[in-house]
Design an enzyme around this catalytic site. Structure first.
Site, PDB file in Angstrom:
ATOM      1  N   LYS A 180      -2.518  -2.821  -1.622  1.00  0.00           N
ATOM      2  CA  LYS A 180      -1.481  -1.840  -1.428  1.00  0.00           C
ATOM      3  C   LYS A 180      -0.645  -1.722  -2.710  1.00  0.00           C
ATOM      4  CE  LYS A 180       2.520  -3.276   0.376  1.00  0.00           C
ATOM      5  NZ  LYS A 180       3.308  -4.250  -0.355  1.00  0.00           N
TER       6      LYS A 180
ATOM      7  N   ASP B 127       7.070  -0.434   1.470  1.00  0.00           N
ATOM      8  CA  ASP B 127       6.596  -1.733   0.992  1.00  0.00           C
ATOM      9  C   ASP B 127       6.140  -2.640   2.138  1.00  0.00           C
ATOM     10  OD1 ASP B 127       6.231  -3.713  -1.092  1.00  0.00           O
ATOM     11  OD2 ASP B 127       8.010  -4.731  -0.320  1.00  0.00           O
TER      12      ASP B 127
ATOM     13  N   HIS C 228       2.214  -3.987   6.480  1.00  0.00           N
ATOM     14  CA  HIS C 228       2.243  -5.282   7.169  1.00  0.00           C
ATOM     15  C   HIS C 228       2.763  -5.182   8.603  1.00  0.00           C
ATOM     16  CE1 HIS C 228       1.411  -6.639   3.221  1.00  0.00           C
ATOM     17  NE2 HIS C 228       2.649  -6.771   2.790  1.00  0.00           N
TER      18      HIS C 228
END
Ligand code: BG6
Length: 491
Positions: A150, A237, A242
């Site tokens: 990522k 982010d 996640h």
């Protein structure tokens, strides 16, 4: 059954960005651990690739320093490090020119029958150029895979274009999109808990679960990543990848097997089932925050803007969202998610809160009856706790007590807890995509995130300031407390 080491086929791992931060901190130490565990079959090589010229000897020195710094002293075994260094090579290649590609080609020719993996630990802006060079130099064999880190795009459109770029050269089954959270032991344990026990699955739905919380709290700040982070923020982010991956594993239907497509099909349905958040409900359902100066356990710390060294920024270093999934299983069950930098402590966990009992047979002297909770702790102190009510032992009548069945892995098992990258790096060699993100998953995640980012922009929702070392802005507490619930912050 005790842990089992199954050796993988011989490989050549080419790490673009071989002298970068990720290689230094994570990739080299992870590969070293796997070698030490006896998982490599000879001949296997690790080839660092980067722009600056460097000899093999200098790269081996670089790797030795990295291992010294990032392994625990007990794991640094001199003979093992020497053996590891002997499999390291270095090639200076330039993504933007022909420089170095012939050399990489001839080096790889020696291992043409091995599994070949290209790990792109570099800026996504050069994924396309590297892929094309790989193709043009005929480096793609039947056993070739590419691994990308990522961020995969900064919105749906750029993610699609990045996927298209890589997809022009590699087939989807050759592309391994890493989300290192999926390699964490406790995250994999979530699947074991849900699908290797008969106990939870019948209760795993709106009838029995009140709500779910997912917290990924970090105590670190910007860590010299200002250039990247200020353009990304916590939503891009951490949440887009996640946290949504964790949410998928909690919420997905049981796949028919651990087959990669079976698992990823189910995760995709969850992502597509997330209820939209847009300018109509964004203020009610999301909170953005940015830390100001405060304190960490090591003393005073600067605020985000001071760390940025000047300039204004409305980038969020904290985000909390009340998400919902529109499905029969999850109707009306909120998933409260939050993540942030410079929070009170480093702690990631998933909390599944069950509904309260429908009727109490005990009188008031027995005390309050708390609802059952299943707490899956990702880090630190990985483990699982099931909170239950019991009778407080001893005389004094029926007094009820809230206690946990505690399975802290460190105490319960002797085995070392591998870093997430160890598992994932070798899954690439094993050609197992189960713990990697498929193209449609990444795009579905952006499809949900994009309207939130857009709504923040359009409504001018500013980042609320919070003091470094706390649990984020008070609005995040209000987000859950106005529903009569509280964030789980205990053990
Ligand atoms: C990365 C983010 O993906 O995950 C970082 O870019 C973050 O900002 C990191 O610090 C957290 O990973 P872990 O494994 O330390 O929880």
């Amino acid at each position: 059954m005790s842990s089992q080491i199954i050796p993988v086929e011989p490989f050549d791992y080419v790490v673009f960005g071989g002298t970068g931060d990720l290689a230094e901190r994570k990739l080299l130490p992870a590969l070293y651990h796997r070698q030490r565990a006896g998982q490599f079959t000879e001949p296997s090589r690790i080839i660092g690739a980067s722009r600056s010229p460097m000899t093999d000897a200098a790269y081996r020195k670089f790797a030795t320093e990295a291992l010294k710094q990032f392994l625990s002293p007990n794991d640094f075994d001199k003979a093992e490090v020497e053996k590891f260094c002997a499999r390291l090579h270095y090639v200076a290649v330039d993504a933007t020119s022909e420089k170095g590609w012939d050399k990489l080609s001839s080096l790889l020719e020696e291992g043409k029958d091995r599994v070949r993996a290209f790990y792109l630990a570099v800026s996504p802006s050069i994924f396309g150029q590297i892929s094309e060079h790989i193709r043009d130099h005929k480096l793609i064999t039947d056993q070739t895979r590419i691994v990308v880190e990522k961020p995969i795009g900064r919105d749906l459109e750029s993610a699609r274009s990045l996927n298209d770029t890589i997809g022009k050269v590699f087939k989807e089954e050759q592309i391994f999109r890493i989300d290192h959270y999926l390699g964490k032991e406790t995250v994999q344990n979530l699947m074991a808990l849900r699908f290797a026990n008969a106990l939870y699955e019948p209760l795993w739905n709106f009838a029995h679960i009140d709500h779910v919380q997912i917290t990924v709290a970090e105590s670190v700040g910007l860590e010299s990543r200002a250039g990247y982070y200020d353009k990304a923020g916590a939503m891009r982010d951490m949440v887009q990848n996640h946290i949504l991956q964790l949410l998928c594993l909690v919420a997905m239907e049981p796949p028919t097997s651990m087959d990669p497509e079976a698992v990823r099909d189910e995760k995709l349905k969850v992502l597509r089932g997330l209820k939209p958040i847009n300018e109509n409900n964004v203020e009610k359902l999301t909170v953005r925050g940015q830390y100001k100066a405060g304190a960490s356990s090591n003393g005073p710390v600067k605020g985000y803007l001071e760390e940025l060294e000047g300039g204004e920024s409305n980038t969020e270093t904290f985000v909390a969202v009340k998400a919902e999934i529109g499905s029969w299983r999850w109707a009306g069950v909120p998933f409260y998610i939050r993540t942030g930098k410079r929070l009170s402590t480093r702690m990631s966990e998933i909390v599944v809160s069950f509904k309260p009992i429908p009727h109490s047979i005990f009188d008031e002297t027995a005390g309050r009856i708390s609802a059952n909770q299943l707490v899956i702790r990702l880090q630190p102190d990985e483990g699982v706790k099931q909170w239950l009510m019991i009778k407080d032992p001893g005389p004094g009548g029926m007094r009820l007590k809230h206690v946990s069945l505690d399975m802290t892995f460190e105490h319960s098992f002797e085995a070392r807890h591998p870093d997430a990258y160890e598992r994932l790096l070798l899954d690439v060699i094993r050609n197992n995509q189960t713990l990697f993100m498929r193209r449609d998953e990444v795009e579905a995640a952006w499809h949900w995130v994009d309207p939130i980012l857009k709504a923040w922009e359009e409504t001018g929702q500013s980042a609320q300031s919070y003091t470094a070392g706390t649990w984020g802005p008070s609005q995040a507490i209000a987000l859950i407390e106005r529903d009569g619930r509280t964030w789980h912050e205990g053990d």
